[in-house]
Design an enzyme around this catalytic site. Structure first.
Site, PDB file in Angstrom:
ATOM      1  N   LYS A 127     -51.926 116.584  25.454  1.00  0.00           N
ATOM      2  CA  LYS A 127     -50.421 116.160  25.736  1.00  0.00           C
ATOM      3  C   LYS A 127     -50.149 116.374  26.933  1.00  0.00           C
ATOM      4  CE  LYS A 127     -48.681 119.438  23.023  1.00  0.00           C
ATOM      5  NZ  LYS A 127     -49.719 120.178  22.605  1.00  0.00           N
ATOM      6  N   ARG A 152     -41.660 123.350  18.840  1.00  0.00           N
ATOM      7  CA  ARG A 152     -42.670 123.688  18.183  1.00  0.00           C
ATOM      8  C   ARG A 152     -42.708 124.435  16.475  1.00  0.00           C
ATOM      9  NH1 ARG A 152     -46.501 124.874  22.972  1.00  0.00           N
ATOM     10  NH2 ARG A 152     -48.153 126.221  22.294  1.00  0.00           N
ATOM     11  N   ARG A 210     -62.403 124.429  29.066  1.00  0.00           N
ATOM     12  CA  ARG A 210     -61.508 124.112  29.868  1.00  0.00           C
ATOM     13  C   ARG A 210     -61.353 125.399  31.046  1.00  0.00           C
ATOM     14  NH1 ARG A 210     -55.349 122.457  28.075  1.00  0.00           N
ATOM     15  NH2 ARG A 210     -55.543 124.888  27.545  1.00  0.00           N
ATOM     16  N   ARG A 226     -58.305 130.283  30.762  1.00  0.00           N
ATOM     17  CA  ARG A 226     -57.004 130.883  30.368  1.00  0.00           C
ATOM     18  C   ARG A 226     -57.307 131.724  29.052  1.00  0.00           C
ATOM     19  NH1 ARG A 226     -52.857 126.117  29.129  1.00  0.00           N
ATOM     20  NH2 ARG A 226     -52.390 127.438  27.307  1.00  0.00           N
ATOM     21  N   ARG A 283     -54.639 129.337  17.655  1.00  0.00           N
ATOM     22  CA  ARG A 283     -53.676 128.570  17.958  1.00  0.00           C
ATOM     23  C   ARG A 283     -53.363 127.285  17.184  1.00  0.00           C
ATOM     24  NH1 ARG A 283     -55.238 127.821  23.907  1.00  0.00           N
ATOM     25  NH2 ARG A 283     -53.230 126.647  24.180  1.00  0.00           N
TER      26      ARG A 283
HETATM   27  P1  AMP Z   1     -49.072 126.004  25.733  1.00  0.00           P
HETATM   28  O1  AMP Z   1     -49.556 125.728  27.474  1.00  0.00           O
HETATM   29  O2  AMP Z   1     -48.285 124.687  25.446  1.00  0.00           O
HETATM   30  O3  AMP Z   1     -50.055 125.948  24.829  1.00  0.00           O
HETATM   31  O4  AMP Z   1     -48.144 127.209  25.737  1.00  0.00           O
HETATM   32  C1  AMP Z   1     -48.947 128.620  25.908  1.00  0.00           C
HETATM   33  C2  AMP Z   1     -48.136 129.664  25.328  1.00  0.00           C
HETATM   34  O5  AMP Z   1     -46.820 129.827  25.719  1.00  0.00           O
HETATM   35  C3  AMP Z   1     -48.331 129.480  23.715  1.00  0.00           C
HETATM   36  O6  AMP Z   1     -49.306 130.192  23.127  1.00  0.00           O
HETATM   37  C4  AMP Z   1     -46.866 130.284  23.379  1.00  0.00           C
HETATM   38  O7  AMP Z   1     -47.114 131.824  23.441  1.00  0.00           O
HETATM   39  C5  AMP Z   1     -45.941 130.044  24.469  1.00  0.00           C
HETATM   40  N1  AMP Z   1     -44.953 128.795  24.070  1.00  0.00           N
HETATM   41  C6  AMP Z   1     -45.010 127.673  24.889  1.00  0.00           C
HETATM   42  N2  AMP Z   1     -44.183 126.900  24.230  1.00  0.00           N
HETATM   43  C7  AMP Z   1     -43.498 127.591  23.291  1.00  0.00           C
HETATM   44  C8  AMP Z   1     -42.760 127.024  21.952  1.00  0.00           C
HETATM   45  N3  AMP Z   1     -42.233 125.978  22.209  1.00  0.00           N
HETATM   46  N4  AMP Z   1     -42.603 128.007  21.146  1.00  0.00           N
HETATM   47  C9  AMP Z   1     -43.072 129.304  21.123  1.00  0.00           C
HETATM   48  N5  AMP Z   1     -44.083 129.581  22.051  1.00  0.00           N
HETATM   49  C10 AMP Z   1     -44.244 128.796  22.919  1.00  0.00           C
END
Ligand code: AMP
Length: 220
Positions: A13, A85, A124, A152, A163
């Site tokens: 994405k 989300r 990654r 990460r 996740r």
């Molecule tokens: P990502 O890089 O998009 O996987 O986001 C990393 C982390 O940020 C996620 O595992 C959540 O803890 C938090 N996060 C990012 N976007 C959201 C969202 N829309 N709702 C809730 N938590 C979020």
């Protein structure tokens, strides 16, 4: 254009969001990046949300909605990556946009099987020096990137599985949410970056024939 990108972690994405920025001129807004910036900058908000990020859990809806909203009044539109989300986040987004007289134009969902995503994500690494992302097997770092190359916390295999489970439980219902509103576009994403980017632009061109969309630049 106001686009929401949906899809499980590791589906590409973020990469496709960057391509779409180049094609549409709209900024890329990643709530994951916003979350990591608060944590890295050591802000009080960062201290509150760190535990959710580190254990691969979702930040509570009210906090993430408040973080995302200030970025959404750009007249050029936006490419939203990682937000909404959950259904309450999508409802909050629609309410705020409706109050401002705008709306989501389309939600693009990128799809790939979980096993392929686990393989991608667990390899990654991000360079601390350049910020660039690599894969230990499929896209190893070049010799001129000094690293170090960091994994990460939430890319550990057990956290990835968690996740993905969360994605299926909390985020996948958004396919129905946007589908019922006639906004959903589905892209099969287990393909090269360039091939997926071409599919996205072709799909958007079919949906929005008059939109000024530049062809996506190819990967060097
Ligand atoms: P990502 O890089 O998009 O996987 O986001 C990393 C982390 O940020 C996620 O595992 C959540 O803890 C938090 N996060 C990012 N976007 C959201 C969202 N829309 N709702 C809730 N938590 C979020």
């Amino acid at each position: 254009m106001r686009l929401v990108l949906l899809g499980p972690q590791g589906v590409g994405k973020g990469t496709q969001a960057q391509r779409l920025c180049a094609a549409t001129g709209a900024p890329h807004i990643s709530t994951g990046d916003l979350v990591r910036a608060e944590i890295t900058n050591g802000t009080p908000l960062g201290a509150t949300i760190r535990a959710y990020n580190d254990r691969g859990a979702l930040v509570p809806d009210d906090i993430i909605v408040a973080m995302a909203m200030p970025h959404l009044d750009d007249p050029k539109g936006w490419i939203l990556d990682g937000f909404p989300r959950t259904i309450p986040q999508a409802e909050a987004l629609d309410k705020a946009l409706g109050a401002a007289g705008t709306a989501v134009d389309a939600a693009i969902v990128f799809e790939a099987p979980d096993d392929a995503l686990i393989e991608r994500l667990s390899g990654r690494r991000q360079s601390k020096a350049t910020g660039k992302t690599y894969h230990v097997a499929f896209d190893p770092p070049p010799s001129d990137d000094p690293g170090p190359f960091i994994q990460r916390d939430d890319d550990q295999p057990d956290k990835i599985r968690q996740r993905l489970d969360l994605y299926h439980l909390e985020t996948e219902p958004l396919k129905t949410y946007y589908g019922e509103r006639g906004l959903l576009l589905t892209i099969a994403a287990l393909d090269t970056i360039d091939a997926v980017a071409k599919k996205v632009v072709a799909t958007l061109q079919t949906r929005f024939p008059t939109a000024p969309l530049a062809p996506p630049p190819a990967t060097p």
